[in-house]
Design a protein around this motif. Sequence first.
Motif, PDB file in Angstrom:
ATOM      1  N   PHE A   1       1.092  -0.959  -0.165  1.00 11.24           N
ATOM      2  CA  PHE A   1      -0.574  -0.216   0.091  1.00 11.24           C
ATOM      3  C   PHE A   1       1.521   1.200   0.120  1.00 11.24           C
ATOM      4  O   PHE A   1       0.622   2.275  -0.444  1.00 11.24           O
ATOM      5  CB  PHE A   1      -0.872   0.293   0.981  1.00 11.24           C
TER       6      PHE A   1
ATOM      7  N   PHE B   1       0.621   3.576  -3.054  1.00  8.84           N
ATOM      8  CA  PHE B   1       0.197   5.258  -3.235  1.00  8.84           C
ATOM      9  C   PHE B   1       0.930   6.348  -3.043  1.00  8.84           C
ATOM     10  O   PHE B   1       1.353   7.509  -3.335  1.00  8.84           O
ATOM     11  CB  PHE B   1      -0.457   5.378  -1.414  1.00  8.84           C
TER      12      PHE B   1
ATOM     13  N   GLY C   1       3.568   6.359  -5.279  1.00 15.37           N
ATOM     14  CA  GLY C   1       4.031   6.462  -6.454  1.00 15.37           C
ATOM     15  C   GLY C   1       2.997   7.182  -7.288  1.00 15.37           C
ATOM     16  O   GLY C   1       3.163   8.422  -7.935  1.00 15.37           O
ATOM     17  N   LEU C   2       1.704   7.019  -6.786  1.00 15.90           N
ATOM     18  CA  LEU C   2       0.555   7.515  -7.051  1.00 15.90           C
ATOM     19  C   LEU C   2       0.386   9.128  -6.973  1.00 15.90           C
ATOM     20  O   LEU C   2       0.150  10.053  -7.267  1.00 15.90           O
ATOM     21  CB  LEU C   2      -0.438   6.990  -7.117  1.00 15.90           C
TER      22      LEU C   2
ATOM     23  N   ILE D   1       3.065  10.787  -5.796  1.00 16.57           N
ATOM     24  CA  ILE D   1       4.462  11.447  -6.301  1.00 16.57           C
ATOM     25  C   ILE D   1       3.143  11.625  -8.456  1.00 16.57           C
ATOM     26  O   ILE D   1       3.557  13.046  -8.465  1.00 16.57           O
ATOM     27  CB  ILE D   1       5.491  10.459  -7.145  1.00 16.57           C
ATOM     28  N   ALA D   2       3.053  10.636  -8.847  1.00 17.17           N
ATOM     29  CA  ALA D   2       2.598  11.385 -10.103  1.00 17.17           C
ATOM     30  C   ALA D   2       0.961  12.050 -10.069  1.00 17.17           C
ATOM     31  O   ALA D   2       1.158  13.293 -10.788  1.00 17.17           O
ATOM     32  CB  ALA D   2       1.661   9.484 -10.880  1.00 17.17           C
ATOM     33  N   GLU D   3       0.079  12.107  -8.989  1.00 19.97           N
ATOM     34  CA  GLU D   3      -0.697  13.063  -8.386  1.00 19.97           C
ATOM     35  C   GLU D   3      -0.116  14.614  -8.982  1.00 19.97           C
ATOM     36  O   GLU D   3      -0.490  15.366  -9.139  1.00 19.97           O
ATOM     37  CB  GLU D   3      -1.186  12.456  -7.720  1.00 19.97           C
TER      38      GLU D   3
ATOM     39  N   SER E   1       2.722  15.574  -9.571  1.00 22.44           N
ATOM     40  CA  SER E   1       3.467  15.984 -10.924  1.00 22.44           C
ATOM     41  C   SER E   1       3.035  16.375 -11.691  1.00 22.44           C
ATOM     42  O   SER E   1       2.836  17.644 -12.119  1.00 22.44           O
ATOM     43  CB  SER E   1       4.779  14.892 -11.078  1.00 22.44           C
TER      44      SER E   1
END
Lengths: 376, 282
Positions: free
Chosen positions: B250, B254, B256-257, B259-261, B263
């Motif tokens: 988890f 999360f 990773g996601l 950081i994506a969000e 970015s």
Amino acid sequence: MFETLSHLALQQYWWIIISVLGAALVLLMFVQGGQTLFFTLSKTPEERTLLINVLGRKWEFTFTTLVTFGGAFFASFPLFYSTSFGGAYWAWMILLFAFIIQAVSYEYRSWPGNFLGGRTYEVFLFINGLLGTFLLGVVVASFFTGSPFLINDMNQSFWQSPWRGIELLFNLHNLTLGLAVFFLARTLGLLYFLNSIEDEELQIRIRKRLLVNGLPFLLFFLTFITWLMLRDGFAVHPDTGVIFMQEYKYFINFIEMPVVLILFLTGVVLVLYGIGVSVFKETSKGIWLAGPGTFLTVFSLFLIAGFNNTAFYPSSSDLQSAITIMNGSSSHFTLTVMSYTSLMVPFVFAYIWYTWRAINRHKMNKEELKSENHIY
Amino acid sequence: MKFAAMEALYEGQTQAPLVAFGILNGSDLDQQLDEDSQADFLMKIEIPSMLSVLAHNDPNSYVAGIKDHIMGNEEQGIMSYFEKIERGYHAQQKLLAFKEAQKTDPNGEEFLSLKAEFKDPEFVNNYMRYFGYGSFYDDDPEQLKKNAFTMVPPISMTFYAFHIMVMLGGYFLVFFAVFLFLVLRNQLHNKVWLLWAAVWTIPLGFIASEAGWIVAEVGRQPWVIQDLMPVMKGVSNIDTVSVLITFILFALVFIGLFIAEISIMVKQIKIGPKKKEDPSNV
């Protein structure tokens, strides 16, 4: 209104709701099926984006149906929920993660600066399509084949396999349904593409793949059903609640509930006709036959798993630990209160129908993609 | 109990003050409570009688403390946890007898009389309602007492989470009032430091929300269902390694996601809003 019903009547009512939601879920799995196809179907990035966008308009329907299915199961049959989710832990966890990565992939894929790159999110969608359909099929098959658990007098459950749900994959009968659902979802995905995309080249490729996916589906589905009709089933004595093995139990359930048998046969015929008519004729409306057909087939399978004095979540470790709609449900009070909220279900379906029509008024093509504001 | 833990109120009192700001003595944290435990603040600022007002809408009312709940307070009509544990245990034994009788003879006299007892309001109100307390029972009265003192949520965590949430809530009110005032006077755009403060306030919203969840979930311990089912009875039989792996998964997914969000958002903020070609689309 509902408070006057007996506990058994409420349990049956809720099993029907679970069956409806389960059937709707498998039907909407065409999104997952489509996600396993866009790599091979597309020849250009533009085509791939078109395919993903056609699916992107629908993924939330599947997702919310999955959550509603799980939520309804939790509230109406909590003993099943706690036993299965706590026991077959890794099977459900893998499913959960497969769905976590799906939701974000649609939203992040096309945005600049998305950290992992568009390709990664496409792979995530593929993984979701593969695991989501296959594992769900395997888990549902365990409704007929059993899982290794014990339940004590205080309703505490103990999973008997260190594999924690992965052992369901070691059962051939489970695998046949897992593969059947996987190929069915792919077939439905193709039929959905056919009906939603305006692109001649793609249409030709889609039609070619219908047979390649439709035939394995038929093979695995017929194997599963034949095996199911011939195997011993987990029956419940209606007075004592004692569980016992009965020969040809699921076949007998069909015979003793002829309406369910008719629904099942109608469903199968509609699915086959939907596939056949799309392969051999120029029509793109096959999804409107195979879709409802899928719904009826899965709905009737859920009914023979739980009705007619059958244990819907049998235990392969201890016969008497099996969960039935009688011993696994919430209290009379809880089911009554929830039944009132269930009156909203038709409105939810009406809403789905309305928004679906609004989204799919016309077919999508590459040109439209350029003017679209919201690209997945 | 949650209310008392939120305020680290060990002894109940009338005209109970609300701790507006306080720091607990760190060396006492996580120690096993007993009859002599006392609230130990390094410093605190109190609002007199406010807790009584919040609890009962009356500045003179009595607010029960943590030790009142455990040891009971006859004067205030509060039953001790010791007594509740005994009663809960009694209810659990009855249920076991009921299950046993159901197995031996589902139409027998014993089964029917036990069944009737479970529908008797006297039994339900005096015993069944404390069912979960029975899980803390021990034959040894000394051990039973010790067990009762474990039935308290982690006090410092509940206390701090609650106060962080409330302080941030207060800050947001002032913050938005100032912004509203400046917007109405059309003076916001030239207060650069305030706009920066607004950017740094974004994570505070998440912190306030998380602190609220900690109050709700840590503060409810040891109960899954208040008085009826303790957490230890509701937990799945999963080995710690599985839970650890799930937690790490988890966390990785999360992060990773997340950081994506961030970015994606930063990129879009840098690009800035599109120029509006349609004058009606403001």
